[in-house]
Design an enzyme around this catalytic site. Structure first.
Site, PDB file in Angstrom:
ATOM      1  N   GLU A  29      33.836  28.342  42.692  1.00  0.00           N
ATOM      2  CA  GLU A  29      32.433  28.239  42.247  1.00  0.00           C
ATOM      3  C   GLU A  29      32.071  29.173  41.100  1.00  0.00           C
ATOM      4  O   GLU A  29      31.047  29.855  41.145  1.00  0.00           O
ATOM      5  CB  GLU A  29      31.494  28.472  43.442  1.00  0.00           C
ATOM      6  CG  GLU A  29      31.739  27.471  44.555  1.00  0.00           C
ATOM      7  CD  GLU A  29      30.881  27.699  45.798  1.00  0.00           C
ATOM      8  OE1 GLU A  29      29.981  28.549  45.759  1.00  0.00           O
ATOM      9  OE2 GLU A  29      31.136  27.014  46.807  1.00  0.00           O
ATOM     10  N   ASN A  47      38.214  25.615  42.527  1.00  0.00           N
ATOM     11  CA  ASN A  47      37.443  24.826  43.499  1.00  0.00           C
ATOM     12  C   ASN A  47      35.948  24.945  43.212  1.00  0.00           C
ATOM     13  O   ASN A  47      35.452  26.064  42.962  1.00  0.00           O
ATOM     14  CB  ASN A  47      37.747  25.399  44.890  1.00  0.00           C
ATOM     15  CG  ASN A  47      37.204  24.565  46.031  1.00  0.00           C
ATOM     16  OD1 ASN A  47      37.408  23.357  46.082  1.00  0.00           O
ATOM     17  ND2 ASN A  47      36.516  25.216  46.972  1.00  0.00           N
ATOM     18  N   ASP A  95      31.607  16.758  53.330  1.00  0.00           N
ATOM     19  CA  ASP A  95      30.640  16.423  54.375  1.00  0.00           C
ATOM     20  C   ASP A  95      29.530  15.618  53.718  1.00  0.00           C
ATOM     21  O   ASP A  95      29.294  15.743  52.515  1.00  0.00           O
ATOM     22  CB  ASP A  95      30.130  17.647  55.165  1.00  0.00           C
ATOM     23  CG  ASP A  95      29.595  18.778  54.321  1.00  0.00           C
ATOM     24  OD1 ASP A  95      29.332  18.591  53.119  1.00  0.00           O
ATOM     25  OD2 ASP A  95      29.405  19.888  54.871  1.00  0.00           O
TER      26      ASP A  95
HETATM   27  O1  9MR Z   1      30.638  26.972  55.850  1.00  0.00           O
HETATM   28  C1  9MR Z   1      30.567  28.309  55.415  1.00  0.00           C
HETATM   29  C2  9MR Z   1      29.494  29.045  56.185  1.00  0.00           C
HETATM   30  O2  9MR Z   1      29.906  29.210  57.532  1.00  0.00           O
HETATM   31  C3  9MR Z   1      29.220  30.403  55.557  1.00  0.00           C
HETATM   32  O3  9MR Z   1      28.142  31.020  56.199  1.00  0.00           O
HETATM   33  C4  9MR Z   1      28.947  30.224  54.072  1.00  0.00           C
HETATM   34  C5  9MR Z   1      28.703  31.557  53.433  1.00  0.00           C
HETATM   35  O4  9MR Z   1      28.437  31.479  52.093  1.00  0.00           O
HETATM   36  O5  9MR Z   1      30.042  29.587  53.451  1.00  0.00           O
HETATM   37  C6  9MR Z   1      30.239  28.293  53.916  1.00  0.00           C
HETATM   38  O6  9MR Z   1      31.297  27.666  53.246  1.00  0.00           O
HETATM   39  C7  9MR Z   1      31.116  27.474  51.841  1.00  0.00           C
HETATM   40  C8  9MR Z   1      32.474  27.518  51.190  1.00  0.00           C
HETATM   41  O7  9MR Z   1      33.123  28.723  51.532  1.00  0.00           O
HETATM   42  C9  9MR Z   1      32.382  27.359  49.695  1.00  0.00           C
HETATM   43  N1  9MR Z   1      31.675  26.163  49.332  1.00  0.00           N
HETATM   44  C10 9MR Z   1      30.393  25.984  49.980  1.00  0.00           C
HETATM   45  C11 9MR Z   1      30.529  26.094  51.501  1.00  0.00           C
HETATM   46  C12 9MR Z   1      29.215  25.811  52.169  1.00  0.00           C
HETATM   47  O8  9MR Z   1      28.282  26.776  51.849  1.00  0.00           O
END
Ligand code: 9MR
Length: 449
Positions: free
Chosen positions: A157, A199, A264
């Site tokens: 990101e 990613n 999702d």
């Molecule tokens: O699903 C993840 C969630 O449990 C965490 O709290 C969050 C913290 O920023 O990150 C989520 O996963 C993210 C992923 O690592 C990167 N892309 C976006 C995902 C959804 O926020």
């Protein structure tokens, strides 16, 4: 008509009604789980996992039945793996890897560097202190999991949303625009066998953000920065870009693999169709390695209000599940052409010396290289070895792993370390080194003892 026969017809029409909800009937040889059906197409089908939840047997049994790849939803992020500077914590990540290995699954690594979920000590750093802490993090984490990761999200990101197509502002970005390529080079040096991915999200069609990333990948490929794949997170709402597949294909055409990494889809009348569209796109793009959904049951999801996953909160298969399975099974078995491994050239035909031989596999870019050396014992066991490599003039070794080097230029000798000196008859071990300039052209010489 007998009662028995009436029951049979009723049962059949019930089945047809269920099947009619989705487009394609599975063929006779169809895979009956996501992992089996994806494997028939030469793909993995994965899920994000909270390691702590693996002790929930309902959760674990769905994972073990349906998925062939795992990624840690949070357990391999910077805050989890290096909570204090230089003090690493791999307990949960190791557990996830063991679970995957015990169940014949591969592992995606997520994520080495990201502006979010940084430990507080890193958030407080800037400039060269942050840059070197970040590169050290990449090196240590990738080295810890070396040989166990199919693909790493090296950088997550880093591009901004909105129309500009440029980088996101972050503490990492402020260390200099080259932080991404520095991270990729460090990851390659630490784990030369893993595919290295960039990613991101909101990249689900040809748009300003995906084009910004596309331009970076094209530049990396032209300059030999070691990048192997691009991850498309695909956190989707109630629609999907009509050029989703075309966008994957334009990245694949740059010479990288593509992967759907965090799929999702918001619940709604279109959920199953959108899942089907994404699956179809991945199967249609030969360099699409596989699909990962971002959780198992709706209740496991970070978007649980939107019920975005393939299993409901009780672990039942949803219509979206059937849609994905049917798309994976459509058209019968096939496999994509094997994509090249990260290592791009190999010199073999080793010269024996003593009781061992060595071969070197090189990954080179302009101005640098990573060499992976395989040391193989002859017909007798080896107890200690030295591999001597000739570097062209102007080249130098900058770091080595699983061996210690004497000298850095010209003829460089690599001696085994404590844990890899003993090799069984006909067995082998590996070490590696990184350098500036060009890698060795001649075959290495191995001396046992
Ligand atoms: O699903 C993840 C969630 O449990 C965490 O709290 C969050 C913290 O920023 O990150 C989520 O996963 C993210 C992923 O690592 C990167 N892309 C976006 C995902 C959804 O926020």
């Amino acid at each position: 008509m007998s009662v028995k026969r009436t029951r049979l017809i009723a049962l059949c029409s019930g089945l047809l009604a269920v099947a009619g909800a989705v487009a394609v009937m599975p063929s006779a040889s169809a895979g009956t789980t996501l992992r089996a059906a994806a494997a028939e197409k030469g793909r993995y089908f994965g899920t994000a996992v909270a390691t702590s939840r693996l002790s929930d047997s309902a959760y674990a049994s769905i994972i073990n039945r349906e998925f062939s790849s795992l990624v840690a939803e949070n357990d391999m992020k910077w805050d989890a793996t290096e909570p204090q500077q230089g003090r690493f914590s791999f307990t949960n990540g190791d557990r996830l890897v063991s679970h995957a290995q015990a169940n014949g699954m591969t592992v995606r690594g997520h994520a080495l560097l990201w502006h979010a979920q940084q430990p507080s000590w890193a958030q407080g750093l800037s400039g060269s202190a942050l840059r070197s802490a970040a590169i050290n993090h990449v090196t240590q984490v990738a080295a810890h999991f070396r040989g166990k990761i199919h693909s790493w999200d090296v950088v997550n990101e880093a591009f901004a949303d909105g129309g500009g197509g440029g980088r996101r502002d972050s503490n990492l970005q402020r260390t200099g625009n080259d932080w991404i390529e520095a991270a990729f080079r460090a990851a390659r040096a630490a784990d030369p066998g893993a595919k290295l991915c960039y990613n991101d999200y909101n990249t689900d069609g040809v748009n300003a953000k995906s084009t910004g990333i596309y331009t970076m990948v094209r530049d990396f490929k032209s300059r030999g920065v070691p990048i192997d794949c691009v991850g498309f997170q695909s956190h989707l709402g109630t629609g999907i870009a009509s050029d989703y597949q075309r966008n994957l294909q334009r990245f694949a055409d740059l010479g990288v693999d593509v992967q759907i990494t965090e799929l999702d889809v918001a619940q709604g009348s279109n959920q199953a169709n959108i899942y089907a569209t994404v699956t179809r796109a991945c199967i249609a793009v030969s360099r699409c390695n596989g699909i990962t959904v971002w959780g198992v049951r709706d209740s496991d999801s970070w978007r649980r209000d939107e019920n975005p996953l393939l299993f409901d909160s009780n672990g039942n298969k949803k219509q979206a599940y059937t849609a994905v399975l049917n798309e994976l099974n459509a058209g019968g078995p096939s496999s994509p052409p094997p994509s090249p491994s990260p290592s791009t050239s190999t010199s073999s035909n080793p010269q024996p010396g003593g009781g061992c031989t060595a071969t070197v596999s090189l990954n080179s870019w302009t101005g640098g290289f990573v060499a992976t050396v395989k040391v193989t014992a002859g017909s007798a066991p080896v107890n200690g070895w030295t591999v001597t490599v000739s570097l062209p003039s102007g080249s130098a070794v900058t770091s080595a792993w699983s061996a210690t080097n004497t000298g850095t230029t010209g003829s460089v000798a690599f001696r085994n370390v404590s844990y890899n000196g003993g090799i069984a008859a006909a067995g082998s071990t590996e070490f590696g080194f990184q350098g500036t300039g060009n890698g060795p052209a001649a075959t290495p010489v191995c001396q046992a003892g």
